[in-house]
Each structure stands twice: as C-alpha cells, then as structure tokens.
Scaffold this motif. Structure first.
Motif, mmCIF file in Angstrom:
data_model
loop_
_atom_site.group_PDB
_atom_site.id
_atom_site.type_symbol
_atom_site.label_atom_id
_atom_site.label_comp_id
_atom_site.label_asym_id
_atom_site.label_seq_id
_atom_site.Cartn_x
_atom_site.Cartn_y
_atom_site.Cartn_z
ATOM 1 N N GLU A 79 -13.092 1.207 40.971
ATOM 2 C CA GLU A 79 -14.178 1.544 40.032
ATOM 3 C C GLU A 79 -13.650 2.332 38.839
ATOM 4 O O GLU A 79 -13.330 3.380 39.292
ATOM 5 C CB GLU A 79 -15.127 1.856 40.845
ATOM 6 N N ALA A 82 -18.597 4.922 35.102
ATOM 7 C CA ALA A 82 -19.577 4.179 34.694
ATOM 8 C C ALA A 82 -20.446 4.802 33.263
ATOM 9 O O ALA A 82 -20.347 6.046 33.461
ATOM 10 C CB ALA A 82 -20.826 4.303 35.662
ATOM 11 N N LYS A 107 -20.233 -8.124 40.396
ATOM 12 C CA LYS A 107 -20.296 -6.525 40.227
ATOM 13 C C LYS A 107 -19.841 -6.436 38.792
ATOM 14 O O LYS A 107 -20.428 -5.708 38.112
ATOM 15 C CB LYS A 107 -19.279 -6.271 41.248
ATOM 16 N N GLU A 108 -18.901 -7.408 38.434
ATOM 17 C CA GLU A 108 -18.305 -7.296 37.087
ATOM 18 C C GLU A 108 -17.823 -8.690 36.360
ATOM 19 O O GLU A 108 -18.028 -9.577 36.998
ATOM 20 C CB GLU A 108 -17.304 -6.184 36.863
ATOM 21 N N TYR A 139 -12.999 -2.005 33.725
ATOM 22 C CA TYR A 139 -13.015 -2.746 35.059
ATOM 23 C C TYR A 139 -12.284 -3.917 34.974
ATOM 24 O O TYR A 139 -11.481 -4.218 35.774
ATOM 25 C CB TYR A 139 -14.604 -3.238 35.453
#
Length: 313
Positions: A79, A82, A107-108, A139
């Motif tokens: 991860e 953020a 998620k991405e 990511y």
C-alpha cells in the motif's frame, strides 16, 4: 365503500400496472448501436456480437476468462501513502478514491494475479480503466514491481494488460516517478531471462505508453484500441492538420511496425499460450486437452457463474 377502496381498486391497479423491469439488462454497442442482452455480451467477453467492437472488461472478468477454470490467486501489492500531496480539485482525492472503489468494487486501478493458463504458470497484471481512468499512480507502480518480483521469484512469464489515460494528476510528480520505477521492474524480468508480454487495450495513453506498456518482448493489441502518448485531437489542434484515417489505432500501429499482433479478445488466450510456451522453450500445448476458462460472470450480478471459486490472496 371500504371493500371497493381496500380490495377492488388495488386489484385493478395490479392488473394494469407495469411490471418492474430490472435495469442494465441491455447494453448499447457504441460502435454499431445494437442492443446487446447482458448475458449474451458477458458470454462473448464483452465483445459486440454484431460488429465485433470490444467493450471494456474488468480485470477480474478478464482473468476469469484467461486462467484455467477461472482460478487465480491475487498477488499482494504494498500500500502506498494515501493522498501524499493533500490534493483537491472539485473534490478531495480521498473522496474520488472512495467513489471509484464503490463503483468498481476494487481497491485500486490494477489487479495482479498468478495461476495457470493452458497449464502454463504465469503472473498477470491488468489495469481497470473504470477506476479513475486506469491512471498510473503509486499503487500501479507498486503493483507492477510486485508482479515482476513474483514472476522472478517463481520463474514465470509476466503478461500485462494495459488500459489507462496516463499518469494520475492527484499524485503529481510521484505519479510520473512510476515511469522509471516500472521500467526498472521490466529490466528485472529481462535480466532473469523471463518473457514479458504486453496486451494493449483501449485506451492506452500518456505516461503508460511512454513506459511499461511499450517495453514488452511481444506487443499485442485488441482490435481498434487507441494507443498513443498525446491523443489525436490534441495533435490536430497543435499541428493544425487533419490526421490519417485510423491514426493511432491498433491496426494503424501494426502496419507501421509498432505492434506484433492485433488479436480479438476471444482468440487471445490461445495465442498467449502458444507465444509463452514458445518463449519458455516448452513443448506446444495440445489445445483440445487444455483446461477451459471459467464461464463468464453474469453481467447482472457480477458474480462468477462457474462453481469453481476464485482463490484470493
């Protein structure tokens, strides 16, 4: 009067009221305008049955059709930080991320998985254009590095499906830094003597085209995919000239030597099996004996129709 109000009128209304029809049962082909029933479209891997136009397909649905029996295991991706720039335009970056996660269920913008394709072990990575335009952020860079490291660790080829509008502006220079990072990841594969095959899908543009999407040992594209750095409209406005018909589309690039093949989605699995086994010095696969991919997921529920569960990492 109560009897008429409470029984007769509702009974009449129920007879003449319109039956509720579930939404999203039909999809209009953007190329030919044909209305396509969702199950028929899903069974044809999101390819129009009338004109052959390739609609967008999610990474999960693509992997279900790619891996033997639709079984694959997700590769863990580290991860990133953020919202490193505290970016805000009309919305805050975390708000846009939550909206994309809710609409896609992912998620991405990239999914990495490993499994077997025609009994050939591979690692695969696929971008999701419906997740913020498949934009390349930290990511995505981490995902490609994780895919390359897993491929080197397990001695497997890497197959990457690109679909992106370019770098992610909400991450600024940190997004652009993924171009050299992913280039180094591709070099890891080449130094290990492992094949790296890229399948370019519609659209693949910007910094993605300028880095890992054009570094494959073999470059394959889906029909009519837009593949470019700057789009044709931007180029026309800059040079003030009309561009050739089909400029920057897959078939045009194939004619001009930038691609090796243009392959319809339905034929892609078999072609990848042949190419990868050849590059790995393995004997040719007997196509009739190969395990089949999973039954395509239902367009209404999004759940796999196959009884075989997808393994998740």
């Amino acid at each position: 009067m109560n009897w008429i109000t409470n029984y007769v009128r509702p009974r009449i209304n129920s007879l003449f009221s319109r039956r509720e029809v579930p939404e999203n049962l039909w999809t209009k082909c953007p190329e030919c305008g044909t209305m396509l029933f969702h199950r028929e479209l899903a069974e044809n891997l999101q390819v129009c049955t009338n004109c052959g136009h390739h609609l967008a397909i999610s990474p999960r649905d693509r992997f279900a059709a790619l891996f033997d029996n639709g079984i694959f295991k997700e590769v863990t991706v580290p991860e990133p930080i953020a919202d490193p720039l505290q970016f805000r335009d009309q919305k805050k970056y975390p708000e846009r991320m939550r909206a994309a996660q809710k609409s896609t269920g992912e998620k991405e913008a990239m999914l990495v998985a490993e499994g077997e394709m025609g009994r050939t072990p591979i690692v695969a990575a696929a971008q999701d254009f419906s997740f913020m335009g498949g934009s390349m952020g930290m990511y995505v860079g981490n995902a490609i590095i994780a895919a390359a490291e897993r491929a080197v660790q397990t001695r497997r080829p890497l197959v990457l499906f690109s679909a992106a509008g370019g770098a992610r502006m909400q991450e600024g220079i940190l997004s652009l830094m993924q171009m050299p990072r992913t280039t180094v990841a591709v070099e890891m594969l080449k130094e290990a003597g492992l094949p790296y095959v890229v399948v370019l899908t519609h659209p693949t543009t910007g910094g993605v085209t300028a880095s890992y999407a054009m570094l494959g040992d073999v470059q394959i594209a889906e029909p009519n995919a837009l593949i470019c750095f700057a789009g044709p409209r931007v180029i026309e406005q800059t040079i003030r000239e009309k561009l050739p018909e089909g400029f920057q589309r897959a078939e045009y690039l194939l004619e001009h030597g930038m691609l090796d093949r243009v392959t319809p989605r339905g034929d892609l699995r078999e072609e990848l099996i042949v190419i990868l086994r050849m590059m790995m010095n393995q004997p040719p696969a007997v196509m009739g004996d190969l395990p089949a991919p999973a039954t395509p997921p239902s367009a209404a529920t999004g759940e796999p129709a196959s009884p075989e569960p997808q393994a998740r990492g």
